[in-house]
Scaffold this motif. Structure first.
Motif, PDB file in Angstrom:
ATOM      1  N   ALA A 204      11.934 -17.224 -23.379  1.00 50.07           N
ATOM      2  CA  ALA A 204      12.796 -16.636 -22.349  1.00 50.07           C
ATOM      3  C   ALA A 204      12.184 -15.320 -21.903  1.00 50.07           C
ATOM      4  CB  ALA A 204      14.198 -16.407 -22.908  1.00 50.07           C
ATOM      5  N   LYS A 205      12.263 -15.069 -20.625  1.00 46.29           N
ATOM      6  CA  LYS A 205      11.706 -13.840 -20.058  1.00 46.29           C
ATOM      7  C   LYS A 205      12.843 -12.842 -19.932  1.00 46.29           C
ATOM      8  CE  LYS A 205      10.541 -14.028 -15.784  1.00 46.29           C
ATOM      9  NZ  LYS A 205       9.876 -14.455 -14.577  1.00 46.29           N
ATOM     10  N   VAL A 206      12.822 -11.831 -20.785  1.00 49.36           N
ATOM     11  CA  VAL A 206      13.952 -10.904 -20.836  1.00 49.36           C
ATOM     12  C   VAL A 206      13.460  -9.474 -20.872  1.00 49.36           C
ATOM     13  CG1 VAL A 206      15.639 -12.392 -21.946  1.00 49.36           C
ATOM     14  CG2 VAL A 206      13.972 -11.233 -23.353  1.00 49.36           C
ATOM     15  N   ASN A 207      14.309  -8.595 -20.415  1.00 48.67           N
ATOM     16  CA  ASN A 207      14.083  -7.157 -20.547  1.00 48.67           C
ATOM     17  C   ASN A 207      15.086  -6.690 -21.593  1.00 48.67           C
ATOM     18  OD1 ASN A 207      13.865  -4.412 -20.357  1.00 48.67           O
ATOM     19  ND2 ASN A 207      14.513  -4.261 -18.237  1.00 48.67           N
ATOM     20  N   ILE A 208      14.598  -6.494 -22.842  1.00 50.49           N
ATOM     21  CA  ILE A 208      15.511  -6.262 -23.956  1.00 50.49           C
ATOM     22  C   ILE A 208      15.260  -4.878 -24.534  1.00 50.49           C
ATOM     23  CG2 ILE A 208      14.027  -7.356 -25.716  1.00 50.49           C
ATOM     24  CD1 ILE A 208      16.761  -8.538 -26.763  1.00 50.49           C
ATOM     25  N   GLU A 209      16.351  -4.244 -24.926  1.00 46.93           N
ATOM     26  CA  GLU A 209      16.250  -2.919 -25.521  1.00 46.93           C
ATOM     27  C   GLU A 209      16.924  -2.952 -26.886  1.00 46.93           C
ATOM     28  OE1 GLU A 209      17.280   1.536 -24.013  1.00 46.93           O
ATOM     29  OE2 GLU A 209      18.894   0.222 -24.649  1.00 46.93           O
TER      30      GLU A 209
ATOM     31  N   ASN B 107       5.979 -14.231 -23.349  1.00 41.24           N
ATOM     32  CA  ASN B 107       6.812 -14.986 -22.404  1.00 41.24           C
ATOM     33  C   ASN B 107       7.089 -14.223 -21.129  1.00 41.24           C
ATOM     34  OD1 ASN B 107       7.574 -17.546 -23.774  1.00 41.24           O
ATOM     35  ND2 ASN B 107       8.203 -16.120 -25.356  1.00 41.24           N
ATOM     36  N   GLY B 108       6.463 -13.068 -20.980  1.00 37.28           N
ATOM     37  CA  GLY B 108       6.599 -12.333 -19.730  1.00 37.28           C
ATOM     38  C   GLY B 108       7.737 -11.339 -19.738  1.00 37.28           C
TER      39      GLY B 108
ATOM     40  N   TYR C   7      -3.112 -11.228 -31.054  1.00 33.63           N
ATOM     41  CA  TYR C   7      -2.436 -12.498 -31.336  1.00 33.63           C
ATOM     42  C   TYR C   7      -2.994 -13.644 -30.519  1.00 33.63           C
ATOM     43  CZ  TYR C   7       1.005 -10.367 -34.366  1.00 33.63           C
ATOM     44  OH  TYR C   7       1.618  -9.730 -35.407  1.00 33.63           O
ATOM     45  N   GLY C   8      -3.892 -13.353 -29.615  1.00 36.39           N
ATOM     46  CA  GLY C   8      -4.607 -14.409 -28.915  1.00 36.39           C
ATOM     47  C   GLY C   8      -3.803 -15.121 -27.853  1.00 36.39           C
ATOM     48  N   TYR C   9      -3.119 -14.414 -26.979  1.00 39.06           N
ATOM     49  CA  TYR C   9      -2.470 -15.062 -25.836  1.00 39.06           C
ATOM     50  C   TYR C   9      -2.815 -14.277 -24.585  1.00 39.06           C
ATOM     51  CZ  TYR C   9       1.080 -11.383 -26.535  1.00 39.06           C
ATOM     52  OH  TYR C   9       1.721 -10.190 -26.707  1.00 39.06           O
ATOM     53  N   VAL C  10      -2.620 -14.902 -23.466  1.00 37.55           N
ATOM     54  CA  VAL C  10      -2.912 -14.243 -22.187  1.00 37.55           C
ATOM     55  C   VAL C  10      -1.678 -13.447 -21.782  1.00 37.55           C
ATOM     56  CG1 VAL C  10      -3.431 -14.622 -19.767  1.00 37.55           C
ATOM     57  CG2 VAL C  10      -4.473 -16.077 -21.519  1.00 37.55           C
ATOM     58  N   LEU C  11      -1.868 -12.156 -21.531  1.00 36.99           N
ATOM     59  CA  LEU C  11      -0.721 -11.319 -21.170  1.00 36.99           C
ATOM     60  C   LEU C  11      -0.364 -11.572 -19.709  1.00 36.99           C
ATOM     61  CD1 LEU C  11       1.070  -8.991 -22.281  1.00 36.99           C
ATOM     62  CD2 LEU C  11      -0.512  -7.445 -21.162  1.00 36.99           C
ATOM     63  N   PRO C  12       0.825 -12.120 -19.419  1.00 39.67           N
ATOM     64  CA  PRO C  12       1.167 -12.363 -18.002  1.00 39.67           C
ATOM     65  C   PRO C  12       1.407 -11.050 -17.268  1.00 39.67           C
ATOM     66  CG  PRO C  12       2.988 -12.953 -19.448  1.00 39.67           C
ATOM     67  CD  PRO C  12       1.871 -12.549 -20.329  1.00 39.67           C
TER      68      PRO C  12
END
Lengths: 266, 391
Positions: free
Chosen positions: A120-125, A140-141, A210-215
């Motif tokens: 899920a693409k979230v803006n979490i605090e 996940n962006g 961690y080896g992922y592409v940063l969106p």
């Protein structure tokens, strides 16, 4: 062939005969020594030396864990809206976590359980976050921020309606104590007091680790929502310190005195 | 649309099929017999009688031979015969005709040897569908008999129960239309244990027993030892107010005001209301009314209406706050017919009164309020403070 014999009873109330007390001695007569007594030998609980393992345990800061699995569950059921910034208020309203500010809870911490299924693409605090949890959300962006709330601000954040009914002005959020300043100024923890450019560098480093592409979130349609962050002195997203919310008349009262404005904006 | 008409054509399931053979029509056929007055109650002679003699009524066992009344002594002779009904009269004891079943438990068909099948002419047959007759309409009928659908959406695996909507304006104004009732309020499981729990809670939680008796310490006197320990020949005592003594304190009596206050969980109390409403509906004691307007403020009108419609000895009428003046004054003087707002609806009152009368607004209100508890979050702060989704 299994034969069940009937248990021999002594008859009478509570078993009868010796009533489960044994035969003579301290056992039957109810004169056994205190728990932990070892017949005179120095008991275990006195032989072992003291060490401050649990010293001050009731004064330590506690953070309620929030697993990524639970967060995904709440989003899937529609209890938490991922198109708006996710705050501790949103989580409490959705009954996703229960925070007790009076029990030395200082907020919520992100935990890695469910990192493999989180999508899920979230803006979490949150108040604390582990490295893997930060990596999962950014993969996940989404955007993670860790920020500090002092106990009074935390109580207001968790139960805003109760606070508004008191009729007091919204206080300004206090800055973290000495031992937490280091944590919240570090870009690796995505602290709210950290330098934004260093935060961007840390995002790239984590992606490499961690080896992922940063969106790229700047090209996202929800970029404006994902980049909203609170001021270090602000408790609620749309409200500033010093304002009074009148729920009955549905009005907001703002201070006009210079000294008050100077105080609340410092 | 087709399905609604199809369901409307058959009467609601819980009603007695004997009484509602006809589809809802305003005009009753003209009575063939003169109406008989009701019993000895003064003021009731003006009303037509309702009961077994009502035109159009057919009791379940009625056949052409019903005029052969069975008398107490077993005689089945027709109504008038010479000699009167006495134990010794001719024909007593001999049955006029014995009806036999065909050996397989059927009373209508008899299979004989040779393959002949005779049907019993007296067997009750299914009535053929009647041709549509011209109805005398007092006012134009609505498009469909269902006047009100459920305000809260009904889950797809359940279907709403229905009840007739009546009116209080005229004593004969029953069956104005149908209303849908939400099954999660009016068709829940009949949990009698919950009804009992809620009724007992209602009775006991308000109770404070003020009984208090004095112990031996509180009774006046008794500090001195009445006589010496040894030598007097009497039993040894330490004070004259011990519980053994006449006039002494009570050892284990009631001590001070005791409160029996306890609260059942909110959802249990809500379920109690739902179960009570279901039970009232399923036992034909619930009546839905479109509004509480009555033509006069006379209390006797309400009593006669309840008597005519066979509502029972006590009626509880519920409305959402706005009550017309007429019914207010009428019910004020009556003991058995009571008028309450919706917020005062409770299990004890529903069980105490034999009939419950709700208005359509009341039904909407109840459905909304009672169903919210099924899908609400737990309380973060007391419900007396504002919530955004509070109904």
């Amino acid at each position: 062939m299994i034969v069940f014999k009937e248990r021999r009873r002594g008859r009478g109330r509570y078993g009868g005969r010796k009533c489960g007390r044994g035969h003579k001695g301290e056992r039957q007569r109810g004169n056994r020594p205190r728990l932990g007594f070892e017949g005179g030998q120095t008991p275990f609980y006195l032989a072992i030396p003291k060490y401050g393992f649990n010293e001050g345990h009731s004064r330590r800061r506690q953070y309620q864990p929030l697993s990524l699995q639970r967060l995904q569950y709440l989003i899937d059921l529609g209890r938490v809206d991922p198109t708006q910034p996710i705050d501790l208020t949103q989580l409490t309203n959705a009954r996703g976590v229960t925070v007790q500010p009076l029990k030395r809870d200082y907020g919520v911490q992100l935990v890695e359980e469910g990192a493999d299924i989180f999508s899920a693409k979230v803006n979490i605090e949150v108040q604390r976050a582990s490295e893997l949890a930060i990596a999962t959300i950014e993969k996940n962006g989404g955007v993670v921020t860790t920020s500090f709330y002092d106990p009074r601000s935390l109580e207001i954040l968790c139960k805003p309606v109760v606070f508004f009914l008191r009729g007091q002005p919204i206080p300004k959020r206090m800055l973290p104590p000495e031992d937490l300043v280091r944590y919240y100024t570090d870009a690796r923890n995505r602290g709210y007091l950290a330098d934004p450019s260093k935060v961007a560098e840390a995002r790239l480093e984590l992606a490499k680790k961690y080896g992922y592409v940063l969106p790229d979130i700047t090209k996202d349609e929800l970029f404006k929502m994902l980049s909203t962050r609170k001021d270090p002195r602000q408790i609620f997203f749309g409200l500033a310190p010093g304002w009074i919310v009148n729920m009955a008349d549905k009005k907001i009262l703002k201070p006009t005195d210079e000294r008050l404005l100077k105080y609340y904006s410092s | 649309m087709t399905s609604r008409l199809a369901t409307a054509a058959e009467p609601p399931r819980h009603r007695d099929p004997r009484e509602l053979g006809d589809p809802p029509s305003r005009a009753l056929p003209a009575p063939s017999q003169p109406r008989r007055p009701l019993g000895a109650t003064p003021g009731m002679e003006c009303l037509p009688s309702r009961g077994r003699r009502r035109p159009g009524y057919r009791s379940p066992g009625s056949t052409e031979y019903s005029k052969f009344l069975l008398r107490a002594h077993g005689c089945r002779h027709p109504v008038a015969h010479p000699g009167g009904c006495q134990p010794g009269h001719p024909g007593a004891g001999t049955p006029l005709h014995t009806r036999r079943d065909n050996g397989r438990g059927r009373w209508d068909r008899h299979h004989h040897r040779g393959g002949a099948v005779t049907e019993d002419p007296r067997a009750r047959r299914v009535r053929p569908p009647e041709p549509p007759r011209e109805k005398l309409l007092l006012s134009p009928l609505p498009r469909s008999p269902v006047l009100r659908a459920c305000s809260v959406p009904v889950p797809s695996h359940l279907s709403p129960v229905q009840a007739w909507v009546e009116s209080l304006r005229h004593h004969d104004d029953e069956r104005r239309g149908l209303t849908d009732l939400h099954p999660d309020v009016f068709a829940v499981r009949p949990r009698l244990d919950i009804l009992h729990a809620v009724a007992m809670w209602q009775k006991n939680f308000k109770r404070i027993s003020y009984a208090k008796v004095k112990t031996r310490a509180e009774v006046r006197g008794g500090g001195r030892k009445p006589w010496r320990q040894k030598g007097s020949g009497r039993a040894r005592h330490g004070s004259i107010r011990s519980p053994l003594w006449r006039g002494g304190g009570i050892a284990h009596g009631p001590r001070g005001p005791t409160s029996y206050y306890y609260m059942l969980p909110m959802k249990v109390r809500v379920l109690g209301l739902k179960v009570a409403l279901t039970v009232k509906l399923m036992q034909d004691d619930l009546h839905v009314v479109d509004s509480l307007e009555i033509p006069t403020a006379d209390p006797q009108y309400l009593l006669d209406l309840a008597r005519y419609r066979r509502w029972g000895r006590s009626v509880l009428i519920v409305d959402v706050n706005e009550m017309p003046e007429n019914i207010g004054t009428a019910a004020a003087g009556l003991k058995t017919i009571n008028l309450i707002p919706v917020l005062g609806l409770n299990v004890h009152s529903m069980l105490k009164h034999e009939t419950l009368v709700l208005t359509l607004d009341t039904v909407t209100f109840l459905e909304k309020k009672l169903l919210w508890h099924d899908t609400r979050y737990s309380a973060l702060y007391p419900f007396s403070m504002p919530y955004s989704d509070f109904p």
